[in-house]
Design a protein around this motif. Structure first.
Motif, PDB file in Angstrom:
ATOM      1  N   LEU A   1       0.855  -1.185   0.000  1.00 14.25           N
ATOM      2  CA  LEU A   1       0.000   0.000   0.000  1.00 14.25           C
ATOM      3  C   LEU A   1       0.889   1.232   0.000  1.00 14.25           C
ATOM      4  CD1 LEU A   1      -2.612  -1.086   2.703  1.00 14.25           C
ATOM      5  CD2 LEU A   1      -2.835  -1.234   0.219  1.00 14.25           C
ATOM      6  N   ASP A   2       0.757   2.069  -1.010  1.00 18.83           N
ATOM      7  CA  ASP A   2       1.556   3.280  -1.121  1.00 18.83           C
ATOM      8  C   ASP A   2       0.672   4.507  -0.972  1.00 18.83           C
ATOM      9  OD1 ASP A   2       4.054   2.035  -1.709  1.00 18.83           O
ATOM     10  OD2 ASP A   2       3.419   1.761  -3.789  1.00 18.83           O
ATOM     11  N   ILE A   3       1.218   5.551  -0.381  1.00 14.80           N
ATOM     12  CA  ILE A   3       0.558   6.844  -0.330  1.00 14.80           C
ATOM     13  C   ILE A   3       1.072   7.622  -1.537  1.00 14.80           C
ATOM     14  CG2 ILE A   3       0.226   8.981   0.953  1.00 14.80           C
ATOM     15  CD1 ILE A   3       0.791   7.328   3.520  1.00 14.80           C
ATOM     16  N   LEU A   4       0.208   7.810  -2.515  1.00 16.44           N
ATOM     17  CA  LEU A   4       0.605   8.495  -3.746  1.00 16.44           C
ATOM     18  C   LEU A   4       0.628  10.011  -3.552  1.00 16.44           C
ATOM     19  CD1 LEU A   4      -1.539   6.479  -6.296  1.00 16.44           C
ATOM     20  CD2 LEU A   4       0.844   6.088  -5.635  1.00 16.44           C
ATOM     21  N   LEU A   5      -0.427  10.519  -2.979  1.00 14.78           N
ATOM     22  CA  LEU A   5      -0.595  11.960  -2.767  1.00 14.78           C
ATOM     23  C   LEU A   5      -1.196  12.177  -1.388  1.00 14.78           C
ATOM     24  CD1 LEU A   5      -2.259  12.721  -6.208  1.00 14.78           C
ATOM     25  CD2 LEU A   5       0.036  13.450  -5.529  1.00 14.78           C
ATOM     26  N   PHE A   6      -0.954  13.346  -0.841  1.00 15.96           N
ATOM     27  CA  PHE A   6      -1.584  13.743   0.415  1.00 15.96           C
ATOM     28  C   PHE A   6      -1.965  15.199   0.237  1.00 15.96           C
ATOM     29  CE2 PHE A   6      -2.318  14.564   4.809  1.00 15.96           C
ATOM     30  CZ  PHE A   6      -2.572  13.333   5.394  1.00 15.96           C
ATOM     31  N   GLY A   7      -3.141  15.411  -0.391  1.00 18.40           N
ATOM     32  CA  GLY A   7      -3.536  16.754  -0.777  1.00 18.40           C
ATOM     33  C   GLY A   7      -2.484  17.312  -1.727  1.00 18.40           C
ATOM     34  N   ASN A   8      -2.078  18.534  -1.505  1.00 20.49           N
ATOM     35  CA  ASN A   8      -1.023  19.142  -2.316  1.00 20.49           C
ATOM     36  C   ASN A   8       0.320  19.164  -1.593  1.00 20.49           C
ATOM     37  OD1 ASN A   8      -2.308  19.749  -4.781  1.00 20.49           O
ATOM     38  ND2 ASN A   8      -3.399  21.418  -3.781  1.00 20.49           N
ATOM     39  N   LEU A   9       0.411  18.428  -0.484  1.00 17.26           N
ATOM     40  CA  LEU A   9       1.665  18.410   0.268  1.00 17.26           C
ATOM     41  C   LEU A   9       2.781  17.737  -0.529  1.00 17.26           C
ATOM     42  CD1 LEU A   9       0.644  17.429   3.916  1.00 17.26           C
ATOM     43  CD2 LEU A   9       1.185  19.689   3.017  1.00 17.26           C
ATOM     44  N   GLN A  10       3.972  18.229  -0.303  1.00 18.17           N
ATOM     45  CA  GLN A  10       5.177  17.588  -0.812  1.00 18.17           C
ATOM     46  C   GLN A  10       6.005  17.229   0.416  1.00 18.17           C
ATOM     47  OE1 GLN A  10       7.017  19.403  -4.281  1.00 18.17           O
ATOM     48  NE2 GLN A  10       5.170  20.623  -4.596  1.00 18.17           N
ATOM     49  N   ILE A  11       6.254  15.930   0.577  1.00 15.07           N
ATOM     50  CA  ILE A  11       6.926  15.412   1.770  1.00 15.07           C
ATOM     51  C   ILE A  11       8.144  14.609   1.324  1.00 15.07           C
ATOM     52  CG2 ILE A  11       6.687  13.921   3.799  1.00 15.07           C
ATOM     53  CD1 ILE A  11       3.589  14.335   3.435  1.00 15.07           C
ATOM     54  N   LYS A  12       9.256  14.845   1.960  1.00 12.15           N
ATOM     55  CA  LYS A  12      10.448  14.046   1.695  1.00 12.15           C
ATOM     56  C   LYS A  12      11.117  13.762   3.030  1.00 12.15           C
ATOM     57  CE  LYS A  12      14.254  13.430  -1.401  1.00 12.15           C
ATOM     58  NZ  LYS A  12      14.993  13.928  -2.541  1.00 12.15           N
ATOM     59  N   SER A  13      10.850  12.580   3.563  1.00 10.13           N
ATOM     60  CA  SER A  13      11.444  12.162   4.822  1.00 10.13           C
ATOM     61  C   SER A  13      12.044  10.772   4.627  1.00 10.13           C
ATOM     62  CB  SER A  13      10.398  12.160   5.940  1.00 10.13           C
ATOM     63  OG  SER A  13       9.509  11.073   5.801  1.00 10.13           O
ATOM     64  N   GLU A  14      12.691  10.277   5.660  1.00  5.71           N
ATOM     65  CA  GLU A  14      13.271   8.929   5.577  1.00  5.71           C
ATOM     66  C   GLU A  14      12.214   7.877   5.293  1.00  5.71           C
ATOM     67  OE1 GLU A  14      15.803   7.227   8.613  1.00  5.71           O
ATOM     68  OE2 GLU A  14      16.916   9.108   8.718  1.00  5.71           O
ATOM     69  N   ARG A  15      11.038   8.057   5.843  1.00  6.56           N
ATOM     70  CA  ARG A  15       9.987   7.048   5.743  1.00  6.56           C
ATOM     71  C   ARG A  15       8.984   7.286   4.630  1.00  6.56           C
ATOM     72  NH1 ARG A  15       6.656   6.291  10.616  1.00  6.56           N
ATOM     73  NH2 ARG A  15       6.021   4.441   9.483  1.00  6.56           N
ATOM     74  N   LEU A  16       8.853   8.517   4.167  1.00  6.76           N
ATOM     75  CA  LEU A  16       7.756   8.822   3.256  1.00  6.76           C
ATOM     76  C   LEU A  16       8.146   9.906   2.261  1.00  6.76           C
ATOM     77  CD1 LEU A  16       4.725   8.421   2.567  1.00  6.76           C
ATOM     78  CD2 LEU A  16       4.212  10.177   4.278  1.00  6.76           C
ATOM     79  N   ILE A  17       7.886   9.613   0.989  1.00  2.00           N
ATOM     80  CA  ILE A  17       8.057  10.599  -0.075  1.00  2.00           C
ATOM     81  C   ILE A  17       6.710  10.754  -0.774  1.00  2.00           C
ATOM     82  CG2 ILE A  17       9.189  11.145  -2.267  1.00  2.00           C
ATOM     83  CD1 ILE A  17      11.595   9.497  -1.260  1.00  2.00           C
ATOM     84  N   VAL A  18       6.181  11.971  -0.763  1.00  2.00           N
ATOM     85  CA  VAL A  18       4.897  12.289  -1.374  1.00  2.00           C
ATOM     86  C   VAL A  18       5.065  13.586  -2.153  1.00  2.00           C
ATOM     87  CG1 VAL A  18       2.498  12.947  -0.912  1.00  2.00           C
ATOM     88  CG2 VAL A  18       3.558  11.138   0.439  1.00  2.00           C
ATOM     89  N   PRO A  19       4.621  13.642  -3.403  1.00  2.00           N
ATOM     90  CA  PRO A  19       4.020  12.582  -4.199  1.00  2.00           C
ATOM     91  C   PRO A  19       4.969  11.384  -4.352  1.00  2.00           C
ATOM     92  CG  PRO A  19       3.797  14.709  -5.312  1.00  2.00           C
ATOM     93  CD  PRO A  19       4.693  14.912  -4.133  1.00  2.00           C
ATOM     94  N   HIS A  20       4.362  10.218  -4.516  1.00  2.00           N
ATOM     95  CA  HIS A  20       5.137   8.993  -4.658  1.00  2.00           C
ATOM     96  C   HIS A  20       6.139   9.156  -5.797  1.00  2.00           C
ATOM     97  CE1 HIS A  20       6.084   4.828  -5.646  1.00  2.00           C
ATOM     98  NE2 HIS A  20       5.740   4.547  -4.397  1.00  2.00           N
ATOM     99  N   TYR A  21       7.377   8.787  -5.540  1.00  2.00           N
ATOM    100  CA  TYR A  21       8.479   9.073  -6.468  1.00  2.00           C
ATOM    101  C   TYR A  21       8.321   8.479  -7.866  1.00  2.00           C
ATOM    102  CZ  TYR A  21      10.007   4.406  -5.145  1.00  2.00           C
ATOM    103  OH  TYR A  21      10.048   3.061  -4.920  1.00  2.00           O
ATOM    104  N   GLY A  22       7.617   7.368  -8.044  1.00  2.00           N
ATOM    105  CA  GLY A  22       7.531   6.752  -9.363  1.00  2.00           C
ATOM    106  C   GLY A  22       6.187   6.878 -10.045  1.00  2.00           C
ATOM    107  N   MET A  23       5.274   7.607  -9.434  1.00  2.00           N
ATOM    108  CA  MET A  23       3.899   7.585  -9.938  1.00  2.00           C
ATOM    109  C   MET A  23       3.733   8.172 -11.338  1.00  2.00           C
ATOM    110  SD  MET A  23       1.970  10.493  -7.662  1.00  2.00           S
ATOM    111  CE  MET A  23       0.456  10.405  -8.589  1.00  2.00           C
ATOM    112  N   LYS A  24       4.567   9.113 -11.731  1.00  2.00           N
ATOM    113  CA  LYS A  24       4.376   9.792 -13.016  1.00  2.00           C
ATOM    114  C   LYS A  24       4.805   8.959 -14.220  1.00  2.00           C
ATOM    115  CE  LYS A  24       5.562  14.103 -13.201  1.00  2.00           C
ATOM    116  NZ  LYS A  24       6.262  15.388 -13.004  1.00  2.00           N
ATOM    117  N   VAL A  25       5.428   7.812 -13.989  1.00  2.00           N
ATOM    118  CA  VAL A  25       5.902   6.989 -15.104  1.00  2.00           C
ATOM    119  C   VAL A  25       5.350   5.574 -15.066  1.00  2.00           C
ATOM    120  CG1 VAL A  25       8.007   8.333 -15.436  1.00  2.00           C
ATOM    121  CG2 VAL A  25       8.023   6.390 -13.849  1.00  2.00           C
ATOM    122  N   ARG A  26       4.455   5.300 -14.161  1.00  2.00           N
ATOM    123  CA  ARG A  26       3.933   3.937 -14.000  1.00  2.00           C
ATOM    124  C   ARG A  26       2.469   3.872 -14.399  1.00  2.00           C
ATOM    125  NH1 ARG A  26       6.858   2.752  -8.198  1.00  2.00           N
ATOM    126  NH2 ARG A  26       8.980   2.696  -9.043  1.00  2.00           N
TER     127      ARG A  26
END
Length: 144
Positions: free
Chosen positions: A81-106
């Motif tokens: 289970l991946d979190i693709l988006l969380f509203g318009n937030l952009q998150i880059k932490s050790e545990r979570l990257i949002v928007p999901h890093y590969g979503m635009k090419v899959r």
């Protein structure tokens, strides 16, 4: 099918309203491992949970369904289970990257996402229907 049960589990997350879910899509697995085709879907929810709390909840669901975290990145898994988006937030932490890093090419992410949110604009300004128009959909099948 575990994906359908996982979707049901999402409906019961605390502080969360389940909005909708896409069709189920079958796709070839990523990576070089011999494994069955993936079954993919995208769900839309409204939640009062903070992003890392939502991540904790989705990982709890994965564990309940028997997910084992292995070292090989593309190794077979029972549920992911991946979190693709969380509203318009952009998150880059050790545990979570949002928007999901590969979503635009899959395709297995973009097609179900476009199905439930065809007018979606990503935080970087990309339009979902424009992304879907240029991806390879050859090995993607909608399951009946």
């Amino acid at each position: 099918m575990k994906v359908k049960l996982a979707i049901e589990a999402l409906k019961h997350l605390p502080g969360t309203q389940f909005i909708c879910c896409s069709s189920l899509y079958s796709s070839k697995p990523m990576g070089a491992y011999e494994q069955p085709d993936y079954v993919n879907a995208v769900a839309m929810i409204n939640t009062l949970l903070e992003p890392l709390d939502l991540l904790d909840q989705t990982q709890r669901i994965e564990l309940e369904f028997g997910r084992e975290r292995k070292e090989a990145r593309w190794d077979s898994r029972i549920l992911d289970l991946d979190i693709l988006l969380f509203g318009n937030l952009q998150i880059k932490s050790e545990r979570l990257i949002v928007p999901h890093y590969g979503m635009k090419v899959r395709g297995f992410v973009l097609c179900p996402l476009a199905e439930i949110a065809p007018g979606l604009q990503l935080p970087d300004g990309s339009i979902i229907t424009n992304l879907v128009a240029v991806i390879d959909k050859d090995e993607l099948t909608v399951l009946v």
